[in-house]
Design a protein around this motif. Structure first.
Motif, PDB file in Angstrom:
ATOM      1  N   ARG A   1       0.825  -1.212   0.000  1.00  0.00           N
ATOM      2  CA  ARG A   1       0.000   0.000   0.000  1.00  0.00           C
ATOM      3  C   ARG A   1       0.859   1.261   0.000  1.00  0.00           C
ATOM      4  O   ARG A   1       0.372   2.345  -0.316  1.00  0.00           O
ATOM      5  N   HIS A   2       2.136   1.108   0.340  1.00  0.00           N
ATOM      6  CA  HIS A   2       3.027   2.263   0.418  1.00  0.00           C
ATOM      7  C   HIS A   2       3.751   2.527  -0.903  1.00  0.00           C
ATOM      8  O   HIS A   2       4.689   3.325  -0.954  1.00  0.00           O
ATOM      9  N   VAL A   3       3.323   1.853  -1.963  1.00  0.00           N
ATOM     10  CA  VAL A   3       3.835   2.134  -3.303  1.00  0.00           C
ATOM     11  C   VAL A   3       2.932   3.188  -3.943  1.00  0.00           C
ATOM     12  O   VAL A   3       1.709   3.023  -3.996  1.00  0.00           O
ATOM     13  N   LYS A   4       3.529   4.265  -4.429  1.00  0.00           N
ATOM     14  CA  LYS A   4       2.762   5.351  -5.015  1.00  0.00           C
ATOM     15  C   LYS A   4       2.357   5.017  -6.453  1.00  0.00           C
ATOM     16  O   LYS A   4       2.861   4.074  -7.061  1.00  0.00           O
ATOM     17  N   ALA A   5       1.464   5.813  -6.997  1.00  0.00           N
ATOM     18  CA  ALA A   5       0.943   5.564  -8.345  1.00  0.00           C
ATOM     19  C   ALA A   5       2.043   5.602  -9.396  1.00  0.00           C
ATOM     20  O   ALA A   5       1.963   4.900 -10.416  1.00  0.00           O
ATOM     21  N   ASP A   6       3.092   6.413  -9.180  1.00  0.00           N
ATOM     22  CA  ASP A   6       4.182   6.515 -10.154  1.00  0.00           C
ATOM     23  C   ASP A   6       5.260   5.459  -9.941  1.00  0.00           C
ATOM     24  O   ASP A   6       6.257   5.433 -10.655  1.00  0.00           O
ATOM     25  N   GLY A   7       5.067   4.582  -8.947  1.00  0.00           N
ATOM     26  CA  GLY A   7       6.037   3.520  -8.697  1.00  0.00           C
ATOM     27  C   GLY A   7       7.051   3.847  -7.618  1.00  0.00           C
ATOM     28  O   GLY A   7       7.798   2.957  -7.187  1.00  0.00           O
ATOM     29  N   ASP A   8       7.111   5.094  -7.170  1.00  0.00           N
ATOM     30  CA  ASP A   8       7.992   5.421  -6.052  1.00  0.00           C
ATOM     31  C   ASP A   8       7.464   4.748  -4.787  1.00  0.00           C
ATOM     32  O   ASP A   8       6.271   4.458  -4.674  1.00  0.00           O
ATOM     33  N   VAL A   9       8.349   4.521  -3.846  1.00  0.00           N
ATOM     34  CA  VAL A   9       7.990   3.781  -2.635  1.00  0.00           C
ATOM     35  C   VAL A   9       8.231   4.655  -1.410  1.00  0.00           C
ATOM     36  O   VAL A   9       9.271   5.313  -1.292  1.00  0.00           O
ATOM     37  N   ASP A  10       7.277   4.662  -0.507  1.00  0.00           N
ATOM     38  CA  ASP A  10       7.440   5.337   0.775  1.00  0.00           C
ATOM     39  C   ASP A  10       8.170   4.369   1.710  1.00  0.00           C
ATOM     40  O   ASP A  10       7.556   3.657   2.503  1.00  0.00           O
ATOM     41  N   PHE A  11       9.485   4.337   1.571  1.00  0.00           N
ATOM     42  CA  PHE A  11      10.279   3.374   2.324  1.00  0.00           C
ATOM     43  C   PHE A  11      10.188   3.605   3.833  1.00  0.00           C
ATOM     44  O   PHE A  11      10.273   2.657   4.624  1.00  0.00           O
ATOM     45  N   ALA A  12      10.023   4.861   4.247  1.00  0.00           N
ATOM     46  CA  ALA A  12       9.900   5.147   5.674  1.00  0.00           C
ATOM     47  C   ALA A  12       8.658   4.465   6.250  1.00  0.00           C
ATOM     48  O   ALA A  12       8.703   3.872   7.329  1.00  0.00           O
ATOM     49  N   SER A  13       7.542   4.531   5.516  1.00  0.00           N
ATOM     50  CA  SER A  13       6.313   3.888   5.992  1.00  0.00           C
ATOM     51  C   SER A  13       6.426   2.370   5.951  1.00  0.00           C
ATOM     52  O   SER A  13       5.890   1.676   6.816  1.00  0.00           O
ATOM     53  N   VAL A  14       7.124   1.844   4.933  1.00  0.00           N
ATOM     54  CA  VAL A  14       7.364   0.398   4.903  1.00  0.00           C
ATOM     55  C   VAL A  14       8.145  -0.008   6.151  1.00  0.00           C
ATOM     56  O   VAL A  14       7.871  -1.046   6.771  1.00  0.00           O
ATOM     57  N   GLY A  15       9.113   0.830   6.535  1.00  0.00           N
ATOM     58  CA  GLY A  15       9.891   0.544   7.736  1.00  0.00           C
ATOM     59  C   GLY A  15       9.038   0.499   8.992  1.00  0.00           C
ATOM     60  O   GLY A  15       9.296  -0.283   9.908  1.00  0.00           O
ATOM     61  N   HIS A  16       7.993   1.333   9.035  1.00  0.00           N
ATOM     62  CA  HIS A  16       7.110   1.334  10.195  1.00  0.00           C
ATOM     63  C   HIS A  16       6.286   0.047  10.276  1.00  0.00           C
ATOM     64  O   HIS A  16       5.790  -0.301  11.348  1.00  0.00           O
ATOM     65  N   GLU A  17       6.135  -0.633   9.145  1.00  0.00           N
ATOM     66  CA  GLU A  17       5.425  -1.916   9.118  1.00  0.00           C
ATOM     67  C   GLU A  17       6.409  -3.063   8.932  1.00  0.00           C
ATOM     68  O   GLU A  17       6.087  -4.084   8.329  1.00  0.00           O
ATOM     69  N   ARG A  18       7.584  -2.877   9.488  1.00  0.00           N
ATOM     70  CA  ARG A  18       8.650  -3.831   9.288  1.00  0.00           C
ATOM     71  C   ARG A  18       8.268  -5.232   9.774  1.00  0.00           C
ATOM     72  O   ARG A  18       8.608  -6.231   9.139  1.00  0.00           O
TER      73      ARG A  18
END
Length: 301
Positions: free
Chosen positions: A60-77
């Protein structure tokens, strides 16, 4: 006359090169087995059936353009780690009953690869700015995970499993490389029932990006990926059309650029390169290996 024995010190000096050679040969052989994913791993008992729920949540933390919110992924580590840990118990190699069709198996390997890349990027975030930072491409071969009784590196998963067991070059557009110039995640995990359509979509997204396919007169600028895996693409073409990778590119170019202004279309390629696509010069461009990070980060000094 009795031969004179070599002095003990000389005997030791003569043995040293042999010992060093044996140790070096063993180290090289072990490293080769490690990189190729040929070392065994234990298979822990699973506490629940295999599923993609946790991985889908992370995407869900992948944006429409394909960029990734890596910080938020880290919060769901913990969620990401939980999915990666489940790979140790299940794979198409040790549990074919769980993955009964080729689509089930291929979807598993693609999702596994992309999840492992995500985990390794998050491990290095925010200090990691490029997967090229670890020396000699170590990002892709320096770490191995237990996967269904095998210890697999990313290199082994791509080359020994995916490229060897599945003769489908579309996988090259589905594997997330953690690079802005490479194939992107699209926010949904691969699902067996939709896999063919998802692979086609991944291929079309890649081709429609002018950084990957761009026309300049009679010159076609292509991402280096097309040269790296040229043989895979050519083998997938029908007999008589295997002379140029442009034949494969043409098959996935869009008919219009309504959604991607400035992209190249099939008609554009036909006009520039002729009906046989043999009139153009091909230039392979270096890729952008910076992280596809959704956060705007100041470059490090």
């Amino acid at each position: 006359m009795r031969a004179v024995d070599a002095p003990p010190s000389l005997a030791r000096r003569l043995r040293m090169p042999a010992v060093l050679f044996a140790v070096t040969a063993l180290a090289v052989a072990t490293t080769a087995l490690y990189v190729q994913g040929l070392l065994p791993a234990s298979v822990p008992s699973a506490s629940e059936p295999f599923h993609y729920n946790g991985y889908a949540q992370v995407l869900r933390h992948v944006k429409a353009d394909g960029d990734v919110d890596f910080a938020s992924v880290g919060h769901e580590r913990k969620v990401l780690d939980g999915f990666v840990e489940s790979l140790a118990s299940f794979s198409p190699h040790n549990r074919p009953d769980v993955f009964p069709t080729p689509e089930d198996a291929l979807a598993y390997w693609l999702n596994a690869y992309n999840a492992l890349v995500l985990q390794q990027v998050v491990d290095g975030y925010p200090y990691l700015e490029s997967v090229r930072q670890p020396w000699l491409g170590r990002f892709f071969w320096g770490r191995a995970w237990p996967v269904g009784g095998e210890r697999l590196t990313l290199w082994a998963l791509e080359n020994r499993v995916l490229r060897t067991e599945y003769a489908d070059p579309r996988i090259h557009f589905a594997l997330f490389q953690g690079a802005r110039g490479g194939p992107r995640l699209d926010g949904a995990h691969f699902q067996p029932e939709y896999l063919d359509a998802q692979l086609n979509d991944a291929s079309r997204r890649f081709m429609a990006d002018k950084h990957h396919v761009d026309l300049d007169g009679d010159t076609v600028h292509l991402a280096l990926l097309f040269d790296t895996y040229r043989d895979d693409f050519l083998r997938a073409l029908p007999e008589g059309r295997r002379g140029s990778v442009l034949q494969f590119v043409w098959a996935f170019l869009p008919d219009t650029c309504d959604e991607r202004p400035g992209c190249a279309t099939r008609s554009d390629l036909d006009r520039a390169c002729g009906p046989k696509l043999d009139r153009c010069k091909i230039v392979f461009e270096q890729e952008d290996w910076t992280l596809p990070d959704a956060a705007a980060r100041e470059p490090r000094p």
